[in-house]
Design an enzyme around this catalytic site. Structure first.
Site, PDB file in Angstrom:
ATOM      1  N   HIS A   1       0.839  -1.203   0.000  1.00 49.47           N
ATOM      2  CA  HIS A   1       0.000   0.000   0.000  1.00 49.47           C
ATOM      3  C   HIS A   1       0.879   1.260   0.000  1.00 49.47           C
ATOM      4  O   HIS A   1       1.964   1.287   0.577  1.00 49.47           O
ATOM      5  CB  HIS A   1      -0.934   0.003   1.208  1.00 49.47           C
ATOM      6  CG  HIS A   1      -2.000   1.056   1.097  1.00 49.47           C
ATOM      7  ND1 HIS A   1      -1.775   2.367   1.453  1.00 49.47           N
ATOM      8  CD2 HIS A   1      -3.260   1.004   0.630  1.00 49.47           C
ATOM      9  CE1 HIS A   1      -2.872   3.077   1.230  1.00 49.47           C
ATOM     10  NE2 HIS A   1      -3.791   2.275   0.725  1.00 49.47           N
TER      11      HIS A   1
ATOM     12  N   GLU B 163      -4.217   1.964  -7.244  1.00 49.89           N
ATOM     13  CA  GLU B 163      -4.516   3.102  -6.376  1.00 49.89           C
ATOM     14  C   GLU B 163      -3.528   4.233  -6.652  1.00 49.89           C
ATOM     15  O   GLU B 163      -2.405   4.218  -6.117  1.00 49.89           O
ATOM     16  CB  GLU B 163      -4.390   2.699  -4.905  1.00 49.89           C
ATOM     17  CG  GLU B 163      -5.333   1.611  -4.461  1.00 49.89           C
ATOM     18  CD  GLU B 163      -5.547   1.660  -2.964  1.00 49.89           C
ATOM     19  OE1 GLU B 163      -6.694   1.827  -2.556  1.00 49.89           O
ATOM     20  OE2 GLU B 163      -4.575   1.577  -2.207  1.00 49.89           O
TER      21      GLU B 163
HETATM   22  O1  LIG Z   1      -7.150   0.946   1.314  1.00 47.67           O
HETATM   23  C1  LIG Z   1      -7.912   1.667   0.717  1.00 47.67           C
HETATM   24  C2  LIG Z   1      -7.475   2.717  -0.172  1.00 47.67           C
HETATM   25  O2  LIG Z   1      -6.211   3.208   0.138  1.00 47.67           O
HETATM   26  C3  LIG Z   1      -8.475   3.796  -0.403  1.00 47.67           C
HETATM   27  O3  LIG Z   1      -8.685   4.550   0.730  1.00 47.67           O
HETATM   28  P1  LIG Z   1      -9.713   5.795   0.646  1.00 47.67           P
HETATM   29  O4  LIG Z   1     -10.900   5.305  -0.133  1.00 47.67           O
HETATM   30  O5  LIG Z   1     -10.041   6.103   2.047  1.00 47.67           O
HETATM   31  O6  LIG Z   1      -9.015   6.881  -0.103  1.00 47.67           O
END
Ligand SMILES: O=C[C@H](O)COP(=O)(O)O
Length: 267
Positions: free
Chosen positions: A102, A174
């Site tokens: 991540h 992401e």
């Molecule tokens: O783990 C989830 C992602 O990093 C997205 O997080 P978010 O939707 O709070 O930006």
């Protein structure tokens, strides 16, 4: 021809406390464990709680199709690594997934491509499904993001054996700049990069390419067919929002417009 599932996952990161985690999970188990699209596999769900809540969350979703996993694992076999958690222990507990790479792990804990590759190899060796997070650091053109993300995928799988490369894999695209933001990346950007990743993963037909970064209700519908699912964060903290997204996925799956067929997952 089998329809590949629409995959929806959520990580609570470190937002939720223990009681809040269990409350959310019990609510979702009540709402969704018997949802037809979840039961028949058209929609695949996974939940990634903080480590201390793993055991009760596994209990909560036992005998349901909902998968559970860790938000991290350590990049070595079990041993003298105080405070860390092994992939072996996650697998032993009954986890099916583990999140790797991540953006927050890279930024806050200095995890680099080498660490991500080692974690990915260990996860696959343990039979865990890596939720491999990739994404460009800076906002820019999709073609640059595709190049950067393809490199990250290749690097992450570099230590995996050929057999391990055919194991299930979730690639969570992401863009770093869309995580924790007020809104996701544009539909065009998400669609272009996810298609670039699908093309790149054509020899890995069991890989699912999902989008994360400020994803919430309505996004999956607006992306219909462009992604294999969503990796959710803040905007699914409300169980009702998560339920709404599962219903969107169910509708898309019924229309046959959201996910690729199993036999053409690499198209
Ligand atoms: O783990 C989830 C992602 O990093 C997205 O997080 P978010 O939707 O709070 O930006």
């Amino acid at each position: 021809m089998a329809q590949a599932p629409i995959t929806l996952g959520i990580s609570f990161k470190m937002y939720f406390g223990y009681a809040q985690t269990l409350e959310w999970c019990h609510r979702i188990a009540t709402l969704l464990a018997h949802h037809p699209a979840v039961v028949d596999g058209r929609v695949s769900l996974f939940v990634l709680p903080s480590f201390p809540a793993l055991a009760p969350v596994l209990d909560c979703f036992a005998n349901t199709p909902v998968g559970v996993g860790g938000q991290n694992l350590y990049q070595a076999p079990p041993g003298a690594y105080t405070g860390e958690v092994s992939g072996a222990m996650l697998a032993e507990m009954g986890c099916r997934y583990v999140e790797i790479g991540h953006a927050e792990r890279r930024r806050l804990f200095a995890e680099d491509d080498a660490v991500v590759a080692t974690k990915t190899r260990i996860a696959l060796a343990q039979g865990l499904i890596p939720v491999l997070c990739i994404g460009e650091a800076d906002r820019g053109e999709p073609r640059n993001a595709i190049d950067e993300c393809r490199h990250q995928v290749d690097s992450a799988l570099a230590l995996a054996t050929p057999a391990q490369r055919s194991q299930p894999l979730v690639v969570a695209y992401e863009p770093h700049w869309a995580i924790g933001a007020s809104e996701p990346a544009s539909l065009a950007h998400i669609a272009a990069v996810c298609q670039g990743l699908r093309d790149h993963l054509s020899t890995h037909p069991s890989a699912r390419v999902i989008y994360g970064g400020s994803a919430g209700p309505d996004l999956l519908t607006r992306l219909a067919g462009k992604v294999d699912g969503l990796f959710l964060g803040r905007f699914a903290h409300d169980p009702a929002a998560f339920e709404a997204i599962v219903n969107e996925a169910s509708l898309l799956a019924s229309n046959g417009s959201a996910a690729r067929n199993e036999s053409s997952a690499s198209d």
